[in-house]
Each structure stands twice: as structure tokens, then as C-alpha cells.
Scaffold this motif. Sequence first.
Motif, PDB file in Angstrom:
ATOM      1  N   ARG A 242      -0.720  -2.382  13.149  1.00 37.68           N
ATOM      2  CA  ARG A 242      -2.135  -2.666  13.375  1.00 37.68           C
ATOM      3  C   ARG A 242      -2.595  -1.986  14.662  1.00 37.68           C
ATOM      4  N   THR A 243      -3.618  -1.166  14.552  1.00 35.35           N
ATOM      5  CA  THR A 243      -4.208  -0.499  15.719  1.00 35.35           C
ATOM      6  C   THR A 243      -5.718  -0.764  15.717  1.00 35.35           C
ATOM      7  N   PHE A 244      -6.447  -0.083  16.599  1.00 35.06           N
ATOM      8  CA  PHE A 244      -7.899  -0.255  16.640  1.00 35.06           C
ATOM      9  C   PHE A 244      -8.597   0.483  15.502  1.00 35.06           C
ATOM     10  N   GLU A 245      -7.864   1.345  14.769  1.00 36.17           N
ATOM     11  CA  GLU A 245      -8.461   2.126  13.696  1.00 36.17           C
ATOM     12  C   GLU A 245      -8.759   1.252  12.472  1.00 36.17           C
ATOM     13  N   THR A 246      -9.930   1.433  11.880  1.00 33.47           N
ATOM     14  CA  THR A 246     -10.329   0.629  10.715  1.00 33.47           C
ATOM     15  C   THR A 246     -10.506   1.458   9.444  1.00 33.47           C
ATOM     16  N   ALA A 247     -10.303   2.770   9.530  1.00 30.90           N
ATOM     17  CA  ALA A 247     -10.474   3.617   8.353  1.00 30.90           C
ATOM     18  C   ALA A 247      -9.381   3.378   7.317  1.00 30.90           C
ATOM     19  N   ASN A 250      -3.751  -0.155   7.653  1.00 30.73           N
ATOM     20  CA  ASN A 250      -2.860  -0.117   8.814  1.00 30.73           C
ATOM     21  C   ASN A 250      -2.744   1.327   9.265  1.00 30.73           C
ATOM     22  N   THR A 251      -2.055   1.574  10.363  1.00 31.70           N
ATOM     23  CA  THR A 251      -1.766   2.938  10.794  1.00 31.70           C
ATOM     24  C   THR A 251      -0.298   3.206  10.508  1.00 31.70           C
ATOM     25  N   LEU A 252      -0.024   4.052   9.516  1.00 27.23           N
ATOM     26  CA  LEU A 252       1.353   4.355   9.141  1.00 27.23           C
ATOM     27  C   LEU A 252       1.992   5.196  10.242  1.00 27.23           C
ATOM     28  N   ASP A 253       2.962   4.622  10.920  1.00 27.06           N
ATOM     29  CA  ASP A 253       3.588   5.265  12.083  1.00 27.06           C
ATOM     30  C   ASP A 253       4.737   6.154  11.609  1.00 27.06           C
ATOM     31  N   SER A 273       1.840   2.729   0.763  1.00 22.58           N
ATOM     32  CA  SER A 273       0.814   1.914   0.117  1.00 22.58           C
ATOM     33  C   SER A 273       0.229   0.899   1.088  1.00 22.58           C
ATOM     34  N   HIS A 274       1.094   0.080   1.706  1.00 19.57           N
ATOM     35  CA  HIS A 274       0.616  -0.862   2.717  1.00 19.57           C
ATOM     36  C   HIS A 274       0.217  -0.130   3.997  1.00 19.57           C
ATOM     37  N   GLY A 275       0.835   0.999   4.238  1.00 20.23           N
ATOM     38  CA  GLY A 275       0.545   1.744   5.455  1.00 20.23           C
ATOM     39  C   GLY A 275      -0.868   2.287   5.510  1.00 20.23           C
ATOM     40  N   THR A 276      -1.473   2.505   4.337  1.00 20.87           N
ATOM     41  CA  THR A 276      -2.831   3.051   4.302  1.00 20.87           C
ATOM     42  C   THR A 276      -3.819   2.097   3.641  1.00 20.87           C
ATOM     43  N   GLY A 277      -3.379   1.376   2.605  1.00 20.02           N
ATOM     44  CA  GLY A 277      -4.273   0.457   1.907  1.00 20.02           C
ATOM     45  C   GLY A 277      -5.243   1.117   0.958  1.00 20.02           C
TER      46      GLY A 277
END
Length: 339
Positions: A242-247, A250-253, A273-277
Motif C-alpha cells: 500500500r502506497t499513496f498511489e490510487t491508480a 496496490n503497488t506491485l513491488d 492480480s492483487h498487485g494491480t487490481g
Amino acid sequence: MIVVMKAGAAKKDKDEVLKRIKELGYKPHVIHGTTRDVIGAIGDERGKLVLQQLESMHGVESVVPILQPYKLASSEVKKERSVIRISDTVAIGGPEVIIMAGPCSVESEEQIIESAKAVKAAGAHILRGGAFKPRTSPYSFQGLEEEGLKLLAKARDLTGLPFVTEVINPETVELVAEYSDILQIGARNSQNFALLKKVGQINKPILLKRGMAMTIQEFLMSAEYIMAEGNQSVILCERGIRTFETATRNTLDLSAIPVLKTKTHLPVVADPSHGTGNYHYVGPMSLAAIAGGADGLIIEVHPDPERASSDGPQSLKPKKFARLMEQMRKVAEAVERSL
């Protein structure tokens, strides 16, 4: 501390070392290498210097301190990569990139059978599907529970695909282990230490997902909880933070993949899949994860995402998944892997 045995050390010598470690108040863990065995001595760090006396025992090459707080998961303990055997034909951590695919939730017999046949036809190695679902809202679909496990087992019987499914509390570990080939610990439970200890006591591979606010060290310490209980078959999964990005959800690291592969001997897979949604981004992130060194991927595939009980927006339809499999094979070959 780790005790490095000499190449070809006799079994009686190893047994004596194990006995002495226990006498000193530490818990031994044997890690089998290609040329020699290593024995981890886990316990109170304050008295670890007493373990140096083991260097004088027959068959011992050296006693080495482990600097990292995660001992058994550290690449200091085991230099070669761990390969986790799932079935007679599937192993994670070797040269082959392993693809786990299927719906987020098991919804019906027809849905899971159709999904299993589709991902099998496309070339997936493992079926994924949730029988117990931890959801943010108490009003969301929570899964079919044991009935879902039975349907997953039926899909395995029909297709030959082993399956991975999530366990969400210590009380159901034995039940899930009775049916499944791999037990998944989800992001919300990645620091549920009672659950981590419980799955550490069973003889089944564990897919451990990174928590949405976890550092790499915290992630590896969670793996350590499982391994310290005796289960060395742990597969790490980067699923986005979880980062500040909402696009994206989640933010796939993706940088976590090479970082983990330098710090641990355990296999590392990614969940785009969960990394981007969003199903639009699953393909590009899957290709990038393989290029970055992932040992496998876990991808959501649903025959009718528009009507899915959970995570429909991030699920691929079978035809899109089959096309992605073709693309992933090309990337795997480009980085000297197979798929």
C-alpha cells in the motif's frame, strides 16, 4: 549460529551434533545441501557463543554466526536455492517458472471445474481458488469453506492439477491441509503469528504473501516463524504494498523479487492480480515479474469475471490467460528459464 558439517560426514556424527545442540538448550534444524548438510541452532542469542564448542566435534567443519535476524530463511544458511516439491511433476524454485491460476473464490462446482480445465489447457501448473475468504467487509462473500475444499479436490482429480488455497485461522489448518497441496497465508494474516506457528507444524508447502505494509525484513521474519516450527517448505509471494498511489489497487513491488533472491534461498513468486487490481495491468506485470527473476506467478482467472463473487475486475478470462501464457513463455526463454 549454523553448524556446517564436513562433506560426507557420517550420520552418527550428525546425530551427536544434534544431541549436543539440544543439550545446550537450542533447537536444531537440519538443512540438506547438495554436497553437505548445515544444522541451524535456534535459540537465545545472548548465549550463542557456547555453540562454538561444537567445532571440536567429529564431522564438523565450522560453526558460523548468522548476522541476519532471520536465521533459517537467510541465504547465509543455505547458498543454493531451495526447490519446493509440490507434486511428482511440479516444483517451485527450479529453472521452470510455475504458473498458479484460477478464480479468487470457489463459487460452484461448474465454475471451478470450468476454470481448472481452462487453465490446464493453457499450460498452468497449479490451480488456485479460495474456499475460506477473509474479506474487508463482513457482508462480502466469505467462501464455501469445506464444501469449497471438496470442489477443489474434485477439480484436481479431473485435471491432475495440484491446488493452492488460503487458510485464515489456526483452527482450520488441519482441515485445509487434509485437502490442499499448498496452504496460502494471505496478506492480512502475514503477521498472524499463531497461524504462522500452526502451519509451521504441518508437512505441506506454504505460500506466504507479503503484508500490504511489510518491509522485506518483516516479510522474512514471518517466514522465519514458519521455518522455526520445522516446516522448511516456504514460498514467498510479492503481492503489492500500500502506497499513496490510487491508480492501482496496490503497488506491485517488483524490486522486491531480486532483493529477496539475494537475501534468502526460498523461492519467490509474484501476484500481479492483487498487485494491480485491474486485469488490464496483469499481463504487463506478469511479464515484468518473470524478467525480474520470479520463480512463479499466481494469476486470477475466471470464466465470467463480470459475475464473480470476488475480485472480478482483476480476473482474466480464459482466452486472455491463454494468450498471456504464450507471451510469458517467450520472456521465460529470454531469461534462460522455461514455462
